[in-house]
Scaffold this motif. Sequence first.
Motif, mmCIF file in Angstrom:
data_model
loop_
_atom_site.group_PDB
_atom_site.id
_atom_site.type_symbol
_atom_site.label_atom_id
_atom_site.label_comp_id
_atom_site.label_asym_id
_atom_site.label_seq_id
_atom_site.Cartn_x
_atom_site.Cartn_y
_atom_site.Cartn_z
ATOM 1 N N ARG A 235 -10.491 3.211 -4.697
ATOM 2 C CA ARG A 235 -9.690 4.324 -4.185
ATOM 3 C C ARG A 235 -9.399 4.188 -2.702
ATOM 4 N N ASP A 236 -10.425 3.878 -1.918
ATOM 5 C CA ASP A 236 -10.293 3.917 -0.455
ATOM 6 C C ASP A 236 -9.513 2.734 0.122
ATOM 7 N N VAL A 237 -9.746 1.533 -0.401
ATOM 8 C CA VAL A 237 -9.091 0.350 0.165
ATOM 9 C C VAL A 237 -7.572 0.391 0.005
ATOM 10 N N PRO A 238 -7.032 0.694 -1.200
ATOM 11 C CA PRO A 238 -5.566 0.785 -1.321
ATOM 12 C C PRO A 238 -4.953 1.820 -0.387
ATOM 13 N N LYS A 239 -5.604 2.973 -0.277
ATOM 14 C CA LYS A 239 -5.087 4.035 0.599
ATOM 15 C C LYS A 239 -5.087 3.578 2.060
ATOM 16 N N ALA A 240 -6.166 2.917 2.486
ATOM 17 C CA ALA A 240 -6.265 2.455 3.869
ATOM 18 C C ALA A 240 -5.240 1.362 4.171
ATOM 19 N N ILE A 241 -4.981 0.506 3.204
ATOM 20 C CA ILE A 241 -3.997 -0.564 3.389
ATOM 21 C C ILE A 241 -2.618 0.015 3.694
ATOM 22 N N MET A 242 -2.180 0.974 2.897
ATOM 23 C CA MET A 242 -0.844 1.553 3.090
ATOM 24 C C MET A 242 -0.767 2.356 4.391
ATOM 25 N N LEU A 243 -1.807 3.129 4.689
ATOM 26 C CA LEU A 243 -1.806 3.939 5.910
ATOM 27 C C LEU A 243 -1.754 3.059 7.157
ATOM 28 N N ALA A 244 -2.567 2.019 7.188
ATOM 29 C CA ALA A 244 -2.598 1.135 8.356
ATOM 30 C C ALA A 244 -1.256 0.444 8.564
ATOM 31 N N THR A 245 -0.632 0.003 7.482
ATOM 32 C CA THR A 245 0.660 -0.692 7.574
ATOM 33 C C THR A 245 1.747 0.220 8.135
ATOM 34 N N ILE A 246 1.873 1.415 7.576
ATOM 35 C CA ILE A 246 2.942 2.332 7.989
ATOM 36 C C ILE A 246 2.729 2.833 9.413
ATOM 37 N N ILE A 247 1.494 3.212 9.747
ATOM 38 C CA ILE A 247 1.204 3.729 11.094
ATOM 39 C C ILE A 247 1.546 2.687 12.152
#
Length: 457
Positions: A235-247
């Motif tokens: 759950r956490d890794v996919p969410k962190a991947i997308m957030l870090a990329t967009i930010i």
Amino acid sequence: MSSTTPLNPSVGEGEGQLRRVLGVPSLVLFGLVYMVPLTVFTTYGIVTVESGGRVPLAYVVTLAAMIFTARSYARMAAAYPVAGSAYAYTQKTFGAPVGFLAGWSLLLDYLFLPMLNYLVIGLYLNAAVPAIPQWLIVVVTIAIVTVLNIIGIVSVARANLLIIAIQAIFIVVFIVMAVAAVSGSGSVDVMAPFRGDGTADGMAPVLAGAAILCLSFLGFDAVSTLSEEARDARRDVPKAIMLATIICGVLFIILSYVSQLVFPSNAFTDVDSGSLDVMQSAGGAFLAAFFTAAYVAGASGSALTSQASVARILYAMGRDGVLPRKVFGHVSVKFGTPTWAVLVISIVSLLALVIDLAILASVVSFGALVAFSAVNLTVIKHYFVDAGEKNVVNNLVLPLIGFVLTVWLWTSLSAESLTIGLIWLAIGFLWLLGVTRGFRRPTPVLDLEELPAQPAK
């Protein structure tokens, strides 16, 4: 249970294990620090000249490609929540030999990214304090980063918060001072950063610049290497991947846009350090000094996290026996970190004393783009072909777009970087031939099912 008791029967006696201590905020911070919001200034002068003054447009192109690829990483991180990143995904999807070559390609950018950070740290600090030799700065920085990574991933996560705070403060100050400088300069062409300065026409120069800028996004994929240290990896890794990329993508576009408004020229004092001309135009000596401090802090954080990531890639490959297991598959019982792999990265990073910045930037992007292409294909193979999930948009169209965009950028790199990258891949293929005795033996593979980790102390 003792914190030094092995929790997985496949782990040898005397070996430690990675610990599950990271949540979404720490994972996102890891990605942000790895990418370094201020990395936009690392190749700013080079890409400004290459793209004809269209750095923000080049970042838009790169971000578009990275969003599709980040989505593919997120999908595969959920499918295989293990250390190893592109190596693990391609190995599980296409087989061990292809997985090895993808991991080998990924090693190119991971091995060189710490060098890039050490190099710019030495350059900027030496410029600020000429009395201190650049080589000494590089060596001392490598030593400090190595100690922090051996102590453990928790110490890395704690250092990340301070580094991000310093960069955030600088970004606010820079934007305020730049807007003030632009406002007082009379008429401003707000579309100039997207139209260019007329020195390079067409989209080919923009694509060439966008290909170089891929190195700015190295970090969203690095988050996936911490899957075995995340509390809830699926759950956490996919969410962190997308957030870090967009930010970071949005930050890169904003910072490069403001920079080209305040310094609408490619006539830099020195192309490699063109960002200093931007800082002088926006806020004089004060902002230039502040930038140096914030940039060095960011580069230090990136060195810290990039070394941590490549050590875990080497650990995954060593654990599989593709690389010497006694060295790369070792985890310290005391610290819960891949100690020997960390030390190997430190030794390789000493090349920062002699390597060239421009070559480094392009070669790092080469390795990243090859690995990114492979991961986009694994989504199609894993979900659409193997699992039979015939959602055409999610499992075929979107990852295929990501693949096409990354290949497009890959072919836009310079001939020199392509040559170096292809030589690196050839060396990896020869190593694979040796390991498998000309493919007469299977590529060594350890089952990469999710490994339980030790609780944090």
